[in-house]
Every structure is written in structure tokens, then in C-alpha cells.
Design a protein around this motif. Structure first.
Motif, mmCIF file in Angstrom:
data_model
loop_
_atom_site.group_PDB
_atom_site.id
_atom_site.type_symbol
_atom_site.label_atom_id
_atom_site.label_comp_id
_atom_site.label_asym_id
_atom_site.label_seq_id
_atom_site.Cartn_x
_atom_site.Cartn_y
_atom_site.Cartn_z
ATOM 1 N N UNK A 110 0.832 -1.193 0.000
ATOM 2 C CA UNK A 110 0.000 0.000 0.000
ATOM 3 C C UNK A 110 0.875 1.254 0.000
ATOM 4 N N UNK A 111 0.352 2.315 -0.592
ATOM 5 C CA UNK A 111 1.055 3.601 -0.590
ATOM 6 C C UNK A 111 0.054 4.720 -0.326
ATOM 7 N N UNK A 112 0.560 5.859 0.129
ATOM 8 C CA UNK A 112 -0.283 7.032 0.334
ATOM 9 C C UNK A 112 -1.411 6.791 1.318
ATOM 10 N N UNK A 113 -2.586 7.357 1.000
ATOM 11 C CA UNK A 113 -3.730 7.253 1.895
ATOM 12 C C UNK A 113 -4.250 5.829 2.009
ATOM 13 N N UNK A 114 -4.057 5.030 0.955
ATOM 14 C CA UNK A 114 -4.505 3.634 1.038
ATOM 15 C C UNK A 114 -3.743 2.887 2.131
ATOM 16 N N UNK A 115 -2.504 3.272 2.364
ATOM 17 C CA UNK A 115 -1.714 2.661 3.439
ATOM 18 C C UNK A 115 -2.283 3.042 4.804
ATOM 19 N N UNK A 116 -2.676 4.313 4.958
ATOM 20 C CA UNK A 116 -3.278 4.759 6.210
ATOM 21 C C UNK A 116 -4.615 4.055 6.458
ATOM 22 N N UNK A 117 -5.389 3.894 5.390
ATOM 23 C CA UNK A 117 -6.673 3.196 5.520
ATOM 24 C C UNK A 117 -6.445 1.751 5.950
ATOM 25 N N UNK A 118 -5.454 1.110 5.333
ATOM 26 C CA UNK A 118 -5.123 -0.273 5.683
ATOM 27 C C UNK A 118 -4.703 -0.368 7.150
ATOM 28 N N UNK A 119 -3.816 0.527 7.584
ATOM 29 C CA UNK A 119 -3.344 0.513 8.972
ATOM 30 C C UNK A 119 -4.486 0.772 9.949
ATOM 31 N N UNK A 120 -5.302 1.783 9.635
ATOM 32 C CA UNK A 120 -6.338 2.198 10.574
ATOM 33 C C UNK A 120 -7.492 1.208 10.654
ATOM 34 N N UNK A 121 -8.013 0.821 9.487
ATOM 35 C CA UNK A 121 -9.245 0.038 9.469
ATOM 36 C C UNK A 121 -9.019 -1.469 9.493
ATOM 37 N N UNK A 122 -7.873 -1.924 9.015
ATOM 38 C CA UNK A 122 -7.617 -3.371 8.969
ATOM 39 C C UNK A 122 -6.673 -3.792 10.091
ATOM 40 N N UNK A 123 -5.450 -3.235 10.080
ATOM 41 C CA UNK A 123 -4.444 -3.647 11.065
ATOM 42 C C UNK A 123 -4.940 -3.375 12.488
ATOM 43 N N UNK A 124 -5.414 -2.165 12.735
ATOM 44 C CA UNK A 124 -5.820 -1.796 14.098
ATOM 45 C C UNK A 124 -7.278 -2.149 14.383
ATOM 46 N N UNK A 125 -8.206 -1.523 13.655
ATOM 47 C CA UNK A 125 -9.629 -1.631 13.999
ATOM 48 C C UNK A 125 -10.193 -3.033 13.812
ATOM 49 N N UNK A 126 -10.007 -3.607 12.622
ATOM 50 C CA UNK A 126 -10.575 -4.933 12.354
ATOM 51 C C UNK A 126 -9.960 -5.988 13.261
ATOM 52 N N UNK A 127 -8.653 -5.935 13.433
ATOM 53 C CA UNK A 127 -7.968 -6.919 14.280
ATOM 54 C C UNK A 127 -8.428 -6.796 15.732
ATOM 55 N N UNK A 128 -8.352 -5.601 16.280
ATOM 56 C CA UNK A 128 -8.638 -5.429 17.704
ATOM 57 C C UNK A 128 -10.119 -5.586 18.029
ATOM 58 N N UNK A 129 -10.971 -4.869 17.314
ATOM 59 C CA UNK A 129 -12.400 -4.964 17.615
ATOM 60 C C UNK A 129 -12.970 -6.314 17.188
ATOM 61 N N UNK A 130 -12.436 -6.869 16.110
ATOM 62 C CA UNK A 130 -12.892 -8.185 15.666
ATOM 63 C C UNK A 130 -12.580 -9.264 16.685
ATOM 64 N N UNK A 131 -11.356 -9.250 17.221
ATOM 65 C CA UNK A 131 -10.979 -10.246 18.221
ATOM 66 C C UNK A 131 -11.731 -10.038 19.531
#
Length: 234
Positions: free
Chosen positions: A61-82
Motif C-alpha cells: 500500500x502507498x499514500x492514503x490507502x496505506x493509512x486506511x489499511x493501517x487504521x481500518x484493517x491492522x488496528x480496527x478490524x484486528x482489535x475490535x474483531x478479536x
């Protein structure tokens, strides 16, 4: 281990534990049940750390897509999903779960267990010169945010449990997972973008997040009070 840093990491969690415990005025939950959910939060933080570390290595990922990946997938989906994966089945099988406020209380205790481990890692592995700043920032921003996401999750789990409409129950169950993920993702995304107006956006979002979730908490406290007084009159 630097004990003063450990105190800095744990003290705000302890403060919020007492705050939410005192909020449950009318039909308090057994302490051992609250401890159980707190420990579950600690346990679920371990796979979350491992999964996030693995996902961070995905370099596509690059640019804003990288931030979206970090925010919504790495952090939010992982933590809230678990959190949801361990909270929902446990909470629905909890015999003491007999009023709507309980869903929020249990959810917050789990989130505070999770936040404890996260806080310790952030502060103890920070440079000594920055540890105090990080600790204070997390105490007034990050830990309360975890609680706000937890209120949303617990709110919809309670609506699911106490609803009699099949379609609505399915909707509430989906929202108990999806809405906290979106709220968490947006929280992290605004912090990451570093746009010149992002601090203003972040402050507005924090106010919205607190207002929305404290209203949910107060609403369920009101129901708890009403039911308590109703029983007292009998």
C-alpha cells in the motif's frame, strides 16, 4: 523494568475501572465476573499483537490507502474483531447478564484489560524522554477511546440479547461488530493523515465519540435505575 513507567501505564486503567464500576449503581455485577472479563481482555490482546505485527509486514500500500489499511484493517478490524469474537459468546452465556447495562459494563472491562497490555507495551518500549508524554496522551485519549468503542459494542450486544424480533436481532449483532470497527478505524485514520486541519477534525470527532457513547451509557443507566426502583416498590 522501570516501576514508575509501569505505574504510569496501569494507573489510568485503574482509574477508569473504578469509574465504570461506580457507574453501575443499582444492580452491581459480581466482582469475580468483572475480573473474568478484564482477564479475557488481557488474553485477547496477545493474538491481536501477533496479528497486527504480521499485517504490518504487508507492504503493498502507498499514500492514503496505506493509512486506511493501517487504521481500518491492522488496528480496527484486528482489535475490535478479536474482542467481539471472545466477548459475544462469553457475554451471551453469562448468567449474570440480566439487564441492558450489563452488556456495556462487561464490554468495558474486557476493553480495559486489552488496553492495559497495549498501554504497558507502548510506554515501556518508548524512549525515556518520551514515556511521560506518551503515557499522558494515552491516558486522556487512547484508553478512553477503547472504552467508547466498548460502549458501542456492549450497547448493541444488549439490544441483541433483549430484542424479540429476529430481523432486528441479526441487525444488532452485525452492528455490535461493524460499528466499533468503523469508529476505531476512523479514530486512527484521522490521527495518521497529519493534514493541516486534522487536529480540528480529531477534536470534533472525539467530542462526537464521547457524546454519542456517554448518551448510550446514561440511557442504560436510566433503564437500570427504573427497573431497580420498580422492584423496590413491589
Amino acid at each position: 523494568m522501570k516501576y514508575e513507567l509501569l505505574v504510569l501505564a496501569i494507573a489510568p486503567v485503574v482509574a477508569f475501572v473504578f469509574w465504570i464500576y461506580l457507574k453501575d449503581k443499582y444492580e452491581k455485577e459480581p466482582v469475580w465476573v468483572l475480573v473474568k472479563f478484564f482477564i479475557l481482555g488481557i488474553i485477547v490482546s496477545i493474538p491481536a499483537i501477533l496479528i497486527e505485527d504480521t499485517l504490518m509486514k504487508v507492504d503493498i500500500w502507498t499514500g492514503y490507502s496505506y493509512y486506511i489499511f493501517l487504521a481500518f484493517v491492522v488496528a480496527a478490524l484486528t482489535e475490535e474483531g478479536l474482542k467481539a469474537m471472545i466477548l459475544i459468546p462469553t457475554i451471551l452465556n453469562e448468567k449474570n447478564f440480566n439487564e441492558k447495562l450489563d452488556g456495556i459494563i462487561y464490554s468495558i472491562f474486557l476493553s480495559l484489560g486489552f488496553a492495559t497490555v497495549e498501554n504497558i507495551i507502548y510506554i515501556l518500549f518508548e524512549k525515556n524522554s518520551m514515556a511521560l508524554e506518551v503515557g499522558i496522551t494515552r491516558a486522556i485519549v487512547s484508553i478512553p477511546a477503547h472504552m467508547m468503542f466498548a460502549i458501542t459494542m456492549g450497547y448493541y450486544i444488549s439490544k441483541y440479547k433483549f430484542s424479540s424480533e429476529t430481523i432486528k436481532k441479526r441487525e444488532y449483532l452485525i452492528m455490535s461488530v461493524l460499528v466499533p470497527i468503523l469508529l476505531h478505524g476512523l479514530f486512527d485514520f484521522i490521527l495518521m493523515i497529519r493534514y493541516k486541519w486534522s487536529i480540528v477534525m480529531f477534536i470534533i470527532y472525539i467530542v462526537f465519540l464521547w457524546k454519542m457513547n456517554l448518551d448510550k451509557l446514561d440511557y442504560y443507566i436510566g433503564i437500570s435505575k427504573f427497573n431497580f426502583l420498580k422492584k423496590k416498590r413491589k
